[in-house]
Design a protein around this motif. Structure first.
Motif, PDB file in Angstrom:
ATOM      1  N   VAL A   5      67.598 -14.402  -3.491  1.00 38.28           N
ATOM      2  CA  VAL A   5      68.517 -13.633  -3.079  1.00 38.28           C
ATOM      3  C   VAL A   5      68.689 -13.387  -1.575  1.00 38.28           C
ATOM      4  O   VAL A   5      67.584 -14.414  -0.932  1.00 38.28           O
ATOM      5  CB  VAL A   5      67.771 -12.402  -3.447  1.00 38.28           C
ATOM      6  N   THR A   6      69.843 -13.827  -1.620  1.00 38.43           N
ATOM      7  CA  THR A   6      70.621 -13.679   0.069  1.00 38.43           C
ATOM      8  C   THR A   6      71.109 -12.399  -0.279  1.00 38.43           C
ATOM      9  O   THR A   6      72.209 -11.713  -1.018  1.00 38.43           O
ATOM     10  CB  THR A   6      71.175 -14.923   0.864  1.00 38.43           C
ATOM     11  N   LYS A  28      77.974  -9.389 -12.411  1.00 39.02           N
ATOM     12  CA  LYS A  28      76.950  -8.010 -11.778  1.00 39.02           C
ATOM     13  C   LYS A  28      75.493  -8.464 -12.356  1.00 39.02           C
ATOM     14  O   LYS A  28      75.752  -8.958 -13.140  1.00 39.02           O
ATOM     15  CB  LYS A  28      77.000  -6.340 -12.092  1.00 39.02           C
ATOM     16  N   LYS A  29      75.032  -8.400 -11.666  1.00 38.18           N
ATOM     17  CA  LYS A  29      73.168  -8.922 -12.160  1.00 38.18           C
ATOM     18  C   LYS A  29      72.098  -7.584 -12.151  1.00 38.18           C
ATOM     19  O   LYS A  29      71.997  -7.762 -13.206  1.00 38.18           O
ATOM     20  CB  LYS A  29      72.491 -10.003 -11.220  1.00 38.18           C
ATOM     21  N   HIS A  30      72.004  -6.918 -11.025  1.00 31.91           N
ATOM     22  CA  HIS A  30      71.571  -5.600 -10.582  1.00 31.91           C
ATOM     23  C   HIS A  30      72.258  -4.546 -10.296  1.00 31.91           C
ATOM     24  O   HIS A  30      73.461  -4.553  -9.636  1.00 31.91           O
ATOM     25  CB  HIS A  30      70.026  -6.076 -10.282  1.00 31.91           C
ATOM     26  N   ASP A  31      71.821  -3.765 -10.642  1.00 33.83           N
ATOM     27  CA  ASP A  31      72.893  -2.284 -10.059  1.00 33.83           C
ATOM     28  C   ASP A  31      71.721  -1.433 -10.269  1.00 33.83           C
ATOM     29  O   ASP A  31      71.485  -0.075 -10.957  1.00 33.83           O
ATOM     30  CB  ASP A  31      73.614  -1.964 -11.119  1.00 33.83           C
ATOM     31  N   VAL A  32      70.691  -1.664  -9.459  1.00 31.70           N
ATOM     32  CA  VAL A  32      69.500  -0.080  -9.256  1.00 31.70           C
ATOM     33  C   VAL A  32      69.847   1.195  -8.448  1.00 31.70           C
ATOM     34  O   VAL A  32      69.622   0.580  -7.154  1.00 31.70           O
ATOM     35  CB  VAL A  32      67.984  -1.297  -8.863  1.00 31.70           C
ATOM     36  N   PRO A  33      70.164   2.366  -8.834  1.00 30.43           N
ATOM     37  CA  PRO A  33      69.548   3.013  -7.541  1.00 30.43           C
ATOM     38  C   PRO A  33      68.731   3.271  -7.006  1.00 30.43           C
ATOM     39  O   PRO A  33      67.399   3.173  -7.534  1.00 30.43           O
ATOM     40  CB  PRO A  33      70.124   4.210  -8.548  1.00 30.43           C
ATOM     41  N   LEU A  34      68.601   3.534  -5.462  1.00 28.55           N
ATOM     42  CA  LEU A  34      68.049   3.382  -4.053  1.00 28.55           C
ATOM     43  C   LEU A  34      67.798   4.850  -3.793  1.00 28.55           C
ATOM     44  O   LEU A  34      67.161   5.092  -2.710  1.00 28.55           O
ATOM     45  CB  LEU A  34      68.163   2.049  -3.430  1.00 28.55           C
ATOM     46  N   GLY A  35      68.712   6.288  -4.294  1.00 33.50           N
ATOM     47  CA  GLY A  35      68.163   7.087  -3.771  1.00 33.50           C
ATOM     48  C   GLY A  35      69.570   7.332  -2.865  1.00 33.50           C
ATOM     49  O   GLY A  35      69.584   6.350  -2.262  1.00 33.50           O
ATOM     50  N   GLU A  47      78.677 -19.238 -13.426  1.00 34.22           N
ATOM     51  CA  GLU A  47      77.916 -21.035 -13.869  1.00 34.22           C
ATOM     52  C   GLU A  47      76.524 -21.348 -13.896  1.00 34.22           C
ATOM     53  O   GLU A  47      75.985 -21.908 -14.000  1.00 34.22           O
ATOM     54  CB  GLU A  47      78.529 -21.706 -11.879  1.00 34.22           C
ATOM     55  N   ASP A  48      75.875 -19.718 -13.099  1.00 38.31           N
ATOM     56  CA  ASP A  48      74.542 -20.376 -12.820  1.00 38.31           C
ATOM     57  C   ASP A  48      73.647 -18.607 -12.631  1.00 38.31           C
ATOM     58  O   ASP A  48      72.790 -18.047 -12.488  1.00 38.31           O
ATOM     59  CB  ASP A  48      74.328 -20.692 -11.386  1.00 38.31           C
ATOM     60  N   PRO A  49      73.647 -18.379 -14.631  1.00 38.08           N
ATOM     61  CA  PRO A  49      73.389 -16.461 -13.833  1.00 38.08           C
ATOM     62  C   PRO A  49      71.962 -16.519 -13.714  1.00 38.08           C
ATOM     63  O   PRO A  49      71.736 -15.500 -13.232  1.00 38.08           O
ATOM     64  CB  PRO A  49      73.772 -16.360 -15.362  1.00 38.08           C
ATOM     65  N   ASP A  50      71.193 -17.571 -13.682  1.00 37.50           N
ATOM     66  CA  ASP A  50      69.370 -17.481 -13.362  1.00 37.50           C
ATOM     67  C   ASP A  50      69.470 -17.758 -12.032  1.00 37.50           C
ATOM     68  O   ASP A  50      68.754 -17.695 -11.280  1.00 37.50           O
ATOM     69  CB  ASP A  50      69.425 -18.352 -13.903  1.00 37.50           C
ATOM     70  N   GLY A  51      70.673 -17.704 -11.206  1.00 38.14           N
ATOM     71  CA  GLY A  51      70.605 -18.739 -10.309  1.00 38.14           C
ATOM     72  C   GLY A  51      70.313 -18.189  -9.146  1.00 38.14           C
ATOM     73  O   GLY A  51      70.716 -16.317  -9.074  1.00 38.14           O
ATOM     74  N   THR A  52      71.133 -18.160  -7.543  1.00 37.10           N
ATOM     75  CA  THR A  52      70.898 -16.849  -6.595  1.00 37.10           C
ATOM     76  C   THR A  52      71.924 -16.066  -6.936  1.00 37.10           C
ATOM     77  O   THR A  52      72.738 -16.375  -6.905  1.00 37.10           O
ATOM     78  CB  THR A  52      71.248 -18.036  -4.731  1.00 37.10           C
ATOM     79  N   GLU A  53      71.119 -14.791  -6.128  1.00 36.43           N
ATOM     80  CA  GLU A  53      72.086 -13.833  -6.136  1.00 36.43           C
ATOM     81  C   GLU A  53      72.496 -13.596  -5.168  1.00 36.43           C
ATOM     82  O   GLU A  53      71.278 -13.866  -4.213  1.00 36.43           O
ATOM     83  CB  GLU A  53      70.877 -12.187  -6.900  1.00 36.43           C
ATOM     84  N   LEU A  54      73.543 -13.096  -5.255  1.00 36.20           N
ATOM     85  CA  LEU A  54      74.227 -12.085  -3.797  1.00 36.20           C
ATOM     86  C   LEU A  54      73.980 -10.894  -4.107  1.00 36.20           C
ATOM     87  O   LEU A  54      74.262  -9.980  -4.604  1.00 36.20           O
ATOM     88  CB  LEU A  54      75.575 -12.263  -3.772  1.00 36.20           C
TER      89      LEU A  54
END
Length: 129
Positions: A5-6, A28-35, A47-54
């Motif tokens: 992740v970067t 979109k890969k993750h959308d997790v509420p943090l409060g 092109e690389d859904p399991d690659g580096t996340e932004l």
């Protein structure tokens, strides 16, 4: 070891999600509420859904604004994304209304352009031949 992740700091996560998915073409890969209003919100390349996340990181920390302001004022991109053809991507994104602060520039085997992500960052796109 590899980059998992970067992040880029953004002033509005919803606006950033729209720009990075609908305009740049990430998914979109993750959308997790943090409060509160903050979320763990990441996008990836289709092109690389399991690659580096932004991570579209909220810019709420007091150190962020001076840092990102200085980068933008000096024309320094916060991130660099690889594309197949900088000139073609410049044309596509320009037609979508994206503002570039640097049009395509060929530098030997590398071509770059720099855009404004509308969320407080400059982003470089580049390709190598």
């Amino acid at each position: 070891m590899r980059i998992h992740v970067t992040s880029v700091f953004v002033h509005d996560q919803d606006e950033a999600l729209r720009f990075y998915t609908e305009v740049l073409g990430f998914e979109k890969k993750h959308d997790v509420p943090l409060g509160g209003e903050n979320r763990w919100l990441t996008v990836v390349s289709p092109e690389d859904p399991d690659g580096t996340e932004l991570l579209l990181e909220p810019d709420k920390h007091p150190a962020v604004k001076p840092y990102t302001t200085a980068l933008v004022e000096d024309g320094i991109p916060a991130a660099s994304f690889a594309v197949d053809d900088v000139h073609a991507e410049f044309d596509r994104l320009s037609k979508l209304g994206v503002r570039f602060i640097q049009e395509p520039l060929d530098m030997g085997p590398v071509a770059t352009a720099v855009l404004d992500d509308t969320c407080g960052n400059l982003i470089q796109i580049m390709h190598t031949s």
